[in-house]
Design a protein around this motif. Structure first.
Motif, PDB file in Angstrom:
ATOM      1  N   LYS A  16      52.540  51.953  36.793  1.00  0.00           N
ATOM      2  CA  LYS A  16      53.767  51.167  36.945  1.00  0.00           C
ATOM      3  C   LYS A  16      54.262  51.424  38.356  1.00  0.00           C
ATOM      4  N   ASN A  17      54.099  50.432  39.225  1.00  0.00           N
ATOM      5  CA  ASN A  17      54.471  50.670  40.621  1.00  0.00           C
ATOM      6  C   ASN A  17      55.916  50.267  40.888  1.00  0.00           C
ATOM      7  N   GLY A  18      56.377  50.507  42.074  1.00  0.00           N
ATOM      8  CA  GLY A  18      57.774  50.261  42.423  1.00  0.00           C
ATOM      9  C   GLY A  18      58.113  48.808  42.689  1.00  0.00           C
ATOM     10  N   SER A  19      57.183  47.897  42.453  1.00  0.00           N
ATOM     11  CA  SER A  19      57.440  46.495  42.776  1.00  0.00           C
ATOM     12  C   SER A  19      58.116  45.727  41.655  1.00  0.00           C
ATOM     13  N   LEU A  20      58.239  46.301  40.463  1.00  0.00           N
ATOM     14  CA  LEU A  20      58.807  45.552  39.342  1.00  0.00           C
ATOM     15  C   LEU A  20      60.208  45.064  39.668  1.00  0.00           C
ATOM     16  N   SER A  21      60.418  43.775  39.437  1.00  0.00           N
ATOM     17  CA  SER A  21      61.670  43.117  39.787  1.00  0.00           C
ATOM     18  C   SER A  21      62.232  42.406  38.559  1.00  0.00           C
ATOM     19  N   THR A  22      63.516  42.196  38.557  1.00  0.00           N
ATOM     20  CA  THR A  22      64.122  41.433  37.466  1.00  0.00           C
ATOM     21  C   THR A  22      64.062  39.928  37.716  1.00  0.00           C
ATOM     22  N   ASP A  23      63.486  39.513  38.827  1.00  0.00           N
ATOM     23  CA  ASP A  23      63.307  38.097  39.141  1.00  0.00           C
ATOM     24  C   ASP A  23      61.968  37.641  38.551  1.00  0.00           C
ATOM     25  N   TRP A  24      61.995  36.802  37.521  1.00  0.00           N
ATOM     26  CA  TRP A  24      60.776  36.377  36.815  1.00  0.00           C
ATOM     27  C   TRP A  24      59.755  35.781  37.760  1.00  0.00           C
ATOM     28  N   GLU A  25      60.201  35.045  38.782  1.00  0.00           N
ATOM     29  CA  GLU A  25      59.270  34.353  39.672  1.00  0.00           C
ATOM     30  C   GLU A  25      58.596  35.276  40.689  1.00  0.00           C
ATOM     31  N   CYS A  26      59.044  36.495  40.793  1.00  0.00           N
ATOM     32  CA  CYS A  26      58.342  37.485  41.629  1.00  0.00           C
ATOM     33  C   CYS A  26      58.511  38.854  40.972  1.00  0.00           C
ATOM     34  N   MET A  27      58.029  38.929  39.730  1.00  0.00           N
ATOM     35  CA  MET A  27      58.264  40.086  38.878  1.00  0.00           C
ATOM     36  C   MET A  27      57.530  41.352  39.330  1.00  0.00           C
ATOM     37  N   TYR A  28      56.326  41.190  39.884  1.00  0.00           N
ATOM     38  CA  TYR A  28      55.586  42.361  40.343  1.00  0.00           C
ATOM     39  C   TYR A  28      54.545  41.956  41.373  1.00  0.00           C
ATOM     40  N   SER A  29      54.093  42.951  42.120  1.00  0.00           N
ATOM     41  CA  SER A  29      53.031  42.762  43.105  1.00  0.00           C
ATOM     42  C   SER A  29      52.193  44.033  43.147  1.00  0.00           C
ATOM     43  N   TYR A  30      50.906  43.875  42.966  1.00  0.00           N
ATOM     44  CA  TYR A  30      49.964  44.993  43.025  1.00  0.00           C
ATOM     45  C   TYR A  30      48.892  44.683  44.055  1.00  0.00           C
ATOM     46  N   PRO A  31      48.995  45.224  45.275  1.00  0.00           N
ATOM     47  CA  PRO A  31      47.896  45.091  46.228  1.00  0.00           C
ATOM     48  C   PRO A  31      46.762  46.025  45.784  1.00  0.00           C
ATOM     49  N   ILE A  32      45.593  45.477  45.571  1.00  0.00           N
ATOM     50  CA  ILE A  32      44.464  46.233  45.044  1.00  0.00           C
ATOM     51  C   ILE A  32      43.316  46.224  46.054  1.00  0.00           C
ATOM     52  N   ALA A  33      42.753  47.389  46.285  1.00  0.00           N
ATOM     53  CA  ALA A  33      41.569  47.500  47.139  1.00  0.00           C
ATOM     54  C   ALA A  33      40.345  47.367  46.242  1.00  0.00           C
ATOM     55  N   ALA A  34      39.519  46.382  46.542  1.00  0.00           N
ATOM     56  CA  ALA A  34      38.258  46.165  45.830  1.00  0.00           C
ATOM     57  C   ALA A  34      37.149  46.586  46.787  1.00  0.00           C
ATOM     58  N   GLU A  35      36.316  47.513  46.344  1.00  0.00           N
ATOM     59  CA  GLU A  35      35.249  48.002  47.211  1.00  0.00           C
ATOM     60  C   GLU A  35      33.900  47.676  46.592  1.00  0.00           C
ATOM     61  N   ASP A  36      33.016  47.079  47.392  1.00  0.00           N
ATOM     62  CA  ASP A  36      31.685  46.751  46.879  1.00  0.00           C
ATOM     63  C   ASP A  36      30.741  47.939  47.039  1.00  0.00           C
ATOM     64  N   GLU A  37      29.514  47.778  46.560  1.00  0.00           N
ATOM     65  CA  GLU A  37      28.536  48.874  46.570  1.00  0.00           C
ATOM     66  C   GLU A  37      28.143  49.316  47.982  1.00  0.00           C
ATOM     67  N   ASN A  38      28.441  48.498  48.991  1.00  0.00           N
ATOM     68  CA  ASN A  38      28.136  48.857  50.385  1.00  0.00           C
ATOM     69  C   ASN A  38      29.329  49.478  51.103  1.00  0.00           C
ATOM     70  N   GLY A  39      30.438  49.681  50.385  1.00  0.00           N
ATOM     71  CA  GLY A  39      31.628  50.282  50.985  1.00  0.00           C
ATOM     72  C   GLY A  39      32.538  49.292  51.682  1.00  0.00           C
ATOM     73  N   ASN A  40      32.230  47.994  51.572  1.00  0.00           N
ATOM     74  CA  ASN A  40      33.105  46.966  52.153  1.00  0.00           C
ATOM     75  C   ASN A  40      34.339  46.821  51.277  1.00  0.00           C
ATOM     76  N   LYS A  41      35.500  46.712  51.910  1.00  0.00           N
ATOM     77  CA  LYS A  41      36.774  46.668  51.201  1.00  0.00           C
ATOM     78  C   LYS A  41      37.422  45.295  51.346  1.00  0.00           C
ATOM     79  N   TYR A  42      37.979  44.810  50.223  1.00  0.00           N
ATOM     80  CA  TYR A  42      38.670  43.525  50.188  1.00  0.00           C
ATOM     81  C   TYR A  42      39.997  43.759  49.475  1.00  0.00           C
ATOM     82  N   ILE A  43      41.092  43.326  50.086  1.00  0.00           N
ATOM     83  CA  ILE A  43      42.411  43.502  49.478  1.00  0.00           C
ATOM     84  C   ILE A  43      42.764  42.229  48.714  1.00  0.00           C
TER      85      ILE A  43
END
Length: 158
Positions: A49-76
């Motif tokens: 549960k991150n600190g982005s939770l908002s009481t505004d339904w239209e922007c209730m949360y945001s989770y920036p996630i790092a996705a890393e492939d088998e070669n170590g390349n990162k995509y946000i």
């Protein structure tokens, strides 16, 4: 195949350096508030549960996630709740089709990873000012409850 984790603050700032565009996770009409509540419970199960939770339904949360492939390349990839419900965001300007394909695959696998989780218990209330309505999501022991109340604009001070 990607692995996923919460992006660091520095990694999350990459989102603001590029043009990102959002895509709904659920097509219009195929899901409702119960599915949205369940999705948030699954996001919290995977990433806390991150600190982005908002009481505004239209922007209730945001989770920036790092996705890393088998070669170590990162995509946000950003998972968020926008005006159409749960969504993901990836860059819109790509150096080439291969990078675009990697981001699209990362987003697809991330959504599948989230959907495969068991949701955590939580309660969260938000306001959807466009209607206006108060919407409360509750998950307890895997059971989803949504409470909503239509309000008038005066109650919201609009």
């Amino acid at each position: 195949m990607f692995t996923f984790r919460n992006a660091t603050k520095e990694e999350a700032e990459e989102i603001f350096k590029l043009s990102y565009g959002g895509n709904w996770i659920y097509d219009t009409g195929t899901a409702g508030e119960k599915e949205y509540a369940l999705f948030l419970g699954k996001v919290m199960a995977r990433f806390g549960k991150n600190g982005s939770l908002s009481t505004d339904w239209e922007c209730m949360y945001s989770y920036p996630i790092a996705a890393e492939d088998e070669n170590g390349n990162k995509y946000i990839v950003e998972i968020y709740h926008g005006s159409g419900g749960p969504s993901y965001s990836i860059p819109t300007d790509f150096e080439n089709d291969d990078i675009k394909s990697k981001y699209e695959q990362a987003a697809k696998e991330l959504v599948e990873y989230i959907e495969s989780a068991e949701p955590v218990d939580y309660e969260w209330e938000s306001i959807y000012a466009d209607i206006p309505a108060r919407i409360k999501y509750i998950i307890k022991d895997g059971k989803v409850t949504v409470e909503d109340e239509i309000m008038d604009f005066e109650e919201l001070g609009l």
